[in-house]
Scaffold this motif. Structure first.
Motif, short mmCIF file in Angstrom:
data_model
loop_
_atom_site.label_atom_id
_atom_site.label_comp_id
_atom_site.label_asym_id
_atom_site.label_seq_id
_atom_site.Cartn_x
_atom_site.Cartn_y
_atom_site.Cartn_z
N GLN A 124 5.90 19.34 -16.97
CA GLN A 124 5.12 20.56 -17.13
C GLN A 124 5.98 21.79 -16.88
N LEU A 125 6.89 21.70 -15.92
CA LEU A 125 7.77 22.83 -15.63
C LEU A 125 8.71 23.12 -16.79
N VAL A 126 9.23 22.08 -17.42
CA VAL A 126 10.11 22.26 -18.58
C VAL A 126 9.33 22.92 -19.72
N ILE A 127 8.13 22.45 -19.97
CA ILE A 127 7.30 23.04 -21.03
C ILE A 127 7.01 24.50 -20.73
N THR A 128 6.66 24.79 -19.49
CA THR A 128 6.36 26.17 -19.10
C THR A 128 7.60 27.05 -19.23
N GLN A 129 8.76 26.53 -18.83
CA GLN A 129 10.01 27.29 -18.94
C GLN A 129 10.34 27.57 -20.41
N ASN A 130 10.12 26.59 -21.27
CA ASN A 130 10.37 26.79 -22.70
C ASN A 130 9.44 27.86 -23.28
N LYS A 131 8.19 27.84 -22.87
CA LYS A 131 7.24 28.86 -23.32
C LYS A 131 7.66 30.25 -22.83
N LEU A 132 8.07 30.33 -21.57
CA LEU A 132 8.51 31.60 -21.01
C LEU A 132 9.73 32.12 -21.76
N GLU A 161 0.84 -1.20 0.00
CA GLU A 161 0.00 0.00 0.00
C GLU A 161 0.88 1.25 0.00
N GLY A 162 1.91 1.24 0.83
CA GLY A 162 2.83 2.37 0.89
C GLY A 162 3.61 2.55 -0.40
N ILE A 163 4.03 1.43 -0.98
CA ILE A 163 4.76 1.49 -2.26
C ILE A 163 3.87 2.06 -3.34
N ASP A 164 2.60 1.68 -3.34
CA ASP A 164 1.66 2.20 -4.34
C ASP A 164 1.56 3.72 -4.23
N VAL A 165 1.46 4.22 -3.00
CA VAL A 165 1.39 5.67 -2.77
C VAL A 165 2.69 6.34 -3.24
N ILE A 166 3.82 5.77 -2.86
CA ILE A 166 5.12 6.33 -3.25
C ILE A 166 5.26 6.38 -4.76
N MET A 167 4.91 5.29 -5.44
CA MET A 167 5.07 5.25 -6.90
C MET A 167 4.15 6.27 -7.57
N ASN A 168 2.94 6.44 -7.04
CA ASN A 168 2.03 7.46 -7.59
C ASN A 168 2.59 8.86 -7.39
N LEU A 169 3.16 9.12 -6.21
CA LEU A 169 3.76 10.43 -5.96
C LEU A 169 4.96 10.67 -6.86
N LEU A 170 5.78 9.66 -7.08
CA LEU A 170 6.92 9.80 -7.98
C LEU A 170 6.47 10.08 -9.42
N ASP A 171 5.39 9.43 -9.83
CA ASP A 171 4.82 9.70 -11.16
C ASP A 171 4.34 11.14 -11.26
N GLN A 172 3.70 11.63 -10.19
CA GLN A 172 3.23 13.01 -10.19
C GLN A 172 4.40 13.99 -10.25
N ILE A 173 5.47 13.69 -9.54
CA ILE A 173 6.65 14.55 -9.58
C ILE A 173 7.22 14.60 -11.00
N ASP A 174 7.29 13.43 -11.66
CA ASP A 174 7.77 13.40 -13.05
C ASP A 174 6.88 14.23 -13.96
N ASP A 175 5.56 14.14 -13.76
CA ASP A 175 4.63 14.94 -14.55
C ASP A 175 4.84 16.43 -14.31
N PHE A 176 5.02 16.81 -13.05
CA PHE A 176 5.25 18.22 -12.72
C PHE A 176 6.56 18.72 -13.33
N LYS A 177 7.58 17.87 -13.31
CA LYS A 177 8.86 18.26 -13.92
C LYS A 177 8.69 18.51 -15.42
#
Length: 106
Positions: free
Chosen positions: A84-92, A66-82
């Motif tokens: 999105q941040l690169v895309i936003t930085q490129n647009k800026l 259960e904990g691993i599932d939560v951790i893996m989901n959070l790591l996926d979200q971090i990758d998604d945010f990264k």
């Protein structure tokens, strides 16, 4: 899918000293996908690093599934945010170049 891109679960478990049931539990939690060919279970090569990370979390840190599932989901979200941040930085960067090039026009 090409069979060279698949890893036989029995051999993987034997190599890592884990039970096949552990891999089956990962599938039940939706953390991995298992492919069945001729009554043998495989997972794709592109899942290898995630599965090895899960095994380390479970064995080294004694985190339950259960904990691993939560951790893996959070790591996926971090990758998604990264991403999105690169895309936003490129647009800026693009808009800054446009803005400063327009300021130079007399």
């Amino acid at each position: 899918m090409n069979k060279e891109e698949l890893i036989l679960i029995d051999l993987f478990c034997q190599h890592h000293g884990i039970e096949v049931n552990f891999i089956s539990a990962l599938k039940e939690y939706g953390m991995i996908e298992i492919i069945i060919i001729e009554e043998k279970q495989y997972f794709s090569l592109n899942q290898l690093s995630a599965i090895e990370k899960i095994i380390r979390l479970h064995n080294d840190l004694e985190i339950n599934l259960e904990g691993i599932d939560v951790i893996m989901n959070l790591l996926d979200q971090i990758d998604d945010f990264k991403s999105q941040l690169v895309i936003t930085q490129n647009k800026l960067d693009f808009f800054e170049k446009q803005y400063f090039s327009l300021k130079e026009i007399p």
